[in-house]
Design a protein around this motif. Sequence first.
Motif, PDB file in Angstrom:
ATOM      1  N   SER A 138       0.923  -1.032   0.225  1.00  0.00           N
ATOM      2  CA  SER A 138      -0.095  -0.457  -0.187  1.00  0.00           C
ATOM      3  C   SER A 138       0.674   1.260   0.029  1.00  0.00           C
ATOM      4  CB  SER A 138      -0.954   0.064   1.257  1.00  0.00           C
ATOM      5  OG  SER A 138      -1.754   1.040   1.101  1.00  0.00           O
ATOM      6  N   HIS A 139       1.998   0.842  -0.621  1.00  0.00           N
ATOM      7  CA  HIS A 139       2.914   1.782  -0.460  1.00  0.00           C
ATOM      8  C   HIS A 139       4.034   1.937  -1.730  1.00  0.00           C
ATOM      9  CE1 HIS A 139       6.123   4.755   0.229  1.00  0.00           C
ATOM     10  NE2 HIS A 139       5.327   5.916   1.013  1.00  0.00           N
ATOM     11  N   MET A 140       4.195   3.305  -2.452  1.00  0.00           N
ATOM     12  CA  MET A 140       4.736   3.100  -3.819  1.00  0.00           C
ATOM     13  C   MET A 140       5.950   2.390  -4.280  1.00  0.00           C
ATOM     14  SD  MET A 140       5.694   7.227  -5.887  1.00  0.00           S
ATOM     15  CE  MET A 140       7.088   7.186  -4.756  1.00  0.00           C
ATOM     16  N   ASP A 141       6.424   2.643  -2.925  1.00  0.00           N
ATOM     17  CA  ASP A 141       8.356   2.514  -2.933  1.00  0.00           C
ATOM     18  C   ASP A 141       8.240   0.869  -2.946  1.00  0.00           C
ATOM     19  OD1 ASP A 141       8.943   4.621  -2.593  1.00  0.00           O
ATOM     20  OD2 ASP A 141       9.550   4.956  -0.744  1.00  0.00           O
ATOM     21  N   THR A 142       7.177   0.009  -2.486  1.00  0.00           N
ATOM     22  CA  THR A 142       7.599  -1.336  -2.722  1.00  0.00           C
ATOM     23  C   THR A 142       5.965  -1.819  -3.632  1.00  0.00           C
ATOM     24  OG1 THR A 142       5.077  -1.416  -0.571  1.00  0.00           O
ATOM     25  CG2 THR A 142       7.823  -1.032   0.241  1.00  0.00           C
ATOM     26  N   CYS A 143       5.787  -1.115  -4.594  1.00  0.00           N
ATOM     27  CA  CYS A 143       4.817  -1.981  -5.564  1.00  0.00           C
ATOM     28  C   CYS A 143       5.958  -2.926  -6.200  1.00  0.00           C
ATOM     29  CB  CYS A 143       4.725  -0.594  -6.627  1.00  0.00           C
ATOM     30  SG  CYS A 143       3.536  -0.211  -5.692  1.00  0.00           S
ATOM     31  N   PRO A 144       7.376  -3.109  -6.809  1.00  0.00           N
ATOM     32  CA  PRO A 144       7.702  -4.293  -6.930  1.00  0.00           C
ATOM     33  C   PRO A 144       7.266  -5.459  -6.885  1.00  0.00           C
ATOM     34  CG  PRO A 144       9.119  -2.286  -7.558  1.00  0.00           C
ATOM     35  CD  PRO A 144       8.070  -2.040  -6.131  1.00  0.00           C
ATOM     36  N   LEU A 145       6.029  -5.738  -5.762  1.00  0.00           N
ATOM     37  CA  LEU A 145       5.855  -6.512  -4.732  1.00  0.00           C
ATOM     38  C   LEU A 145       4.421  -6.333  -5.612  1.00  0.00           C
ATOM     39  CD1 LEU A 145       8.158  -6.714  -1.775  1.00  0.00           C
ATOM     40  CD2 LEU A 145       8.290  -7.904  -3.536  1.00  0.00           C
ATOM     41  N   PHE A 146       3.772  -5.720  -5.652  1.00  0.00           N
ATOM     42  CA  PHE A 146       2.535  -5.282  -5.576  1.00  0.00           C
ATOM     43  C   PHE A 146       1.851  -6.359  -7.018  1.00  0.00           C
ATOM     44  CE2 PHE A 146      -1.933  -4.144  -8.031  1.00  0.00           C
ATOM     45  CZ  PHE A 146      -2.466  -3.895  -6.879  1.00  0.00           C
ATOM     46  N   GLU A 203      10.928  -7.095   2.848  1.00  0.00           N
ATOM     47  CA  GLU A 203      11.506  -6.658   4.578  1.00  0.00           C
ATOM     48  C   GLU A 203      10.636  -4.925   4.973  1.00  0.00           C
ATOM     49  OE1 GLU A 203      12.688  -6.415   8.827  1.00  0.00           O
ATOM     50  OE2 GLU A 203      11.635  -7.745   7.321  1.00  0.00           O
ATOM     51  N   ARG A 204      10.951  -4.399   3.881  1.00  0.00           N
ATOM     52  CA  ARG A 204      10.508  -2.455   3.984  1.00  0.00           C
ATOM     53  C   ARG A 204       8.830  -2.685   3.831  1.00  0.00           C
ATOM     54  NH1 ARG A 204      11.963   2.208   4.524  1.00  0.00           N
ATOM     55  NH2 ARG A 204      10.100   3.925   3.502  1.00  0.00           N
ATOM     56  N   ALA A 205       8.599  -3.547   3.164  1.00  0.00           N
ATOM     57  CA  ALA A 205       7.021  -3.906   3.149  1.00  0.00           C
ATOM     58  C   ALA A 205       6.418  -4.156   4.357  1.00  0.00           C
ATOM     59  CB  ALA A 205       6.575  -4.347   1.955  1.00  0.00           C
ATOM     60  N   ALA A 206       6.975  -5.145   4.834  1.00  0.00           N
ATOM     61  CA  ALA A 206       6.761  -5.695   6.444  1.00  0.00           C
ATOM     62  C   ALA A 206       6.452  -5.055   7.327  1.00  0.00           C
ATOM     63  CB  ALA A 206       7.266  -7.109   6.640  1.00  0.00           C
ATOM     64  N   ILE A 233       9.537   0.292 -11.378  1.00  0.00           N
ATOM     65  CA  ILE A 233      10.327   0.582 -10.436  1.00  0.00           C
ATOM     66  C   ILE A 233      11.273  -0.706 -10.954  1.00  0.00           C
ATOM     67  CG2 ILE A 233      10.812   0.770  -7.981  1.00  0.00           C
ATOM     68  CD1 ILE A 233       8.284   2.117  -7.516  1.00  0.00           C
ATOM     69  N   SER A 234      10.700  -1.933 -10.996  1.00  0.00           N
ATOM     70  CA  SER A 234      10.828  -2.539 -11.339  1.00  0.00           C
ATOM     71  C   SER A 234      11.524  -2.910 -12.407  1.00  0.00           C
ATOM     72  CB  SER A 234      10.228  -4.414 -10.324  1.00  0.00           C
ATOM     73  OG  SER A 234      11.047  -5.742 -10.695  1.00  0.00           O
ATOM     74  N   THR A 235      12.370  -2.984 -12.741  1.00  0.00           N
ATOM     75  CA  THR A 235      13.489  -3.235 -14.660  1.00  0.00           C
ATOM     76  C   THR A 235      14.314  -3.683 -14.346  1.00  0.00           C
ATOM     77  OG1 THR A 235      14.219  -0.755 -15.178  1.00  0.00           O
ATOM     78  CG2 THR A 235      11.761  -1.186 -15.765  1.00  0.00           C
ATOM     79  N   ALA A 236      15.187  -4.214 -15.235  1.00  0.00           N
ATOM     80  CA  ALA A 236      16.800  -5.230 -15.276  1.00  0.00           C
ATOM     81  C   ALA A 236      17.331  -3.645 -14.960  1.00  0.00           C
ATOM     82  CB  ALA A 236      16.847  -5.509 -16.353  1.00  0.00           C
ATOM     83  N   ARG A 237      17.655  -2.551 -15.424  1.00  0.00           N
ATOM     84  CA  ARG A 237      18.667  -1.615 -15.164  1.00  0.00           C
ATOM     85  C   ARG A 237      18.322  -1.348 -13.822  1.00  0.00           C
ATOM     86  NH1 ARG A 237      22.463   0.881 -18.386  1.00  0.00           N
ATOM     87  NH2 ARG A 237      22.862  -0.977 -19.126  1.00  0.00           N
ATOM     88  N   ARG A 238      17.336  -0.480 -13.462  1.00  0.00           N
ATOM     89  CA  ARG A 238      16.942   0.273 -12.297  1.00  0.00           C
ATOM     90  C   ARG A 238      17.694  -0.947 -10.886  1.00  0.00           C
ATOM     91  NH1 ARG A 238      14.391   4.725 -11.118  1.00  0.00           N
ATOM     92  NH2 ARG A 238      12.965   4.975 -13.331  1.00  0.00           N
ATOM     93  N   ASP A 239      16.872  -2.215 -11.468  1.00  0.00           N
ATOM     94  CA  ASP A 239      17.705  -2.762 -10.469  1.00  0.00           C
ATOM     95  C   ASP A 239      19.723  -3.327 -10.866  1.00  0.00           C
ATOM     96  OD1 ASP A 239      15.044  -4.174  -9.613  1.00  0.00           O
ATOM     97  OD2 ASP A 239      14.874  -5.774 -10.846  1.00  0.00           O
TER      98      ASP A 239
END
Length: 259
Positions: A138-146, A203-206, A233-239
Motif C-alpha cells: 500500500s505504498h509506492m516504494d514497495t509496488c514491485p511486490l504488488f 522486509e521494508r514492506a513488512a 520501478i522494477s526494471t532490469a537496469r533500475r535493479d
Amino acid sequence: MNTLDMSKADLITLAQQRLEREVRPGEWSDRQKLALTCRILYDGGHDSGLAGQITCRTGEPGRFYTQQLGYGFDEISAASLIEVDQDLQVVNGQGIPNPANRFHTWIYRQRPDVNCIIHTHPLHVAALSMLETPLQISHMDTCPLFDDCAFLAHWPGVPVGNEEGEIIAGALGAKRAILLAHHGQLVVGATIEEACMLAILIERAARLQLLAMAAGAIQPLPPRLAAEAHDWISTARRDQVTFAYYARRALRSHQDCLI
C-alpha cells in the motif's frame, strides 16, 4: 525537445531510454554479487544467525553457488562460496551447504526463468508471518511486490525434505516473492540484482505494514496505478543501478567480501 507537452507514457519511455543509455551499473562477477548481496542484506536487517540461504545458478545445468553452512551473511566472501548440484553435493569449494537449500532445487526445477533465490528470516517479515496474514502493498516504494507476492498460510515444518520443497515451489507459482507463515520470506529473480532488491523491499514492506496496522486500517492502492508503479520501478537496469548503490554503501564497511 519540449517535454512539457508529452504524455506520461511517452515521458516514462523517455526516462527508461535515458537510464539504459546514460547510467552504467557496477561490474562484478556473479560470485562477487552474491557476496555483496549477503553483506547488503545483513546491513538491512536480514541477519538471523545461520538461518537463510542465497543461491545462484552457475551456468552448468543443475548447479548453483551458495554459502557454506556455519557462516553468517556478514562473513560471506566471493571465495568462500561453494558450488553444489541439485542433490546438495559439493562440486567445488570447501564445506557443506545448508540442508534447507533443498527447496531451492525444487524452485529452480519449476522456474527456468529464475537464476537467483534469496530466503531469509528478517525481523519484520518474521513478525508479520506470525500473524498468518498476507503481505499488503500500500505504498509506492514497495509496488514491485504488488500482485507479485504469494502467501503460504500453513507452516509445513523445517524445509529440509522434498515435501516442503514441492509445497513452497507450488505456493510461489509464477510470482517473484512469497511470505511464509511462521517462517520468513523468499524472493526470486532473473538476476542477482533483481532478487536482492526484492529482498530489501519485502522486509521494508513488512515493517511498513506492521507500523500501519498499529495505527489504523491499511487503505488499498488503486490497482491500475499500483501495476504502473510495479512496472516503472522494477526494471532490469533500475535493479542494476540500485544494486550498485547498495553495493557501494556495503563496501564502505565490508571491503573483504570481494576477495
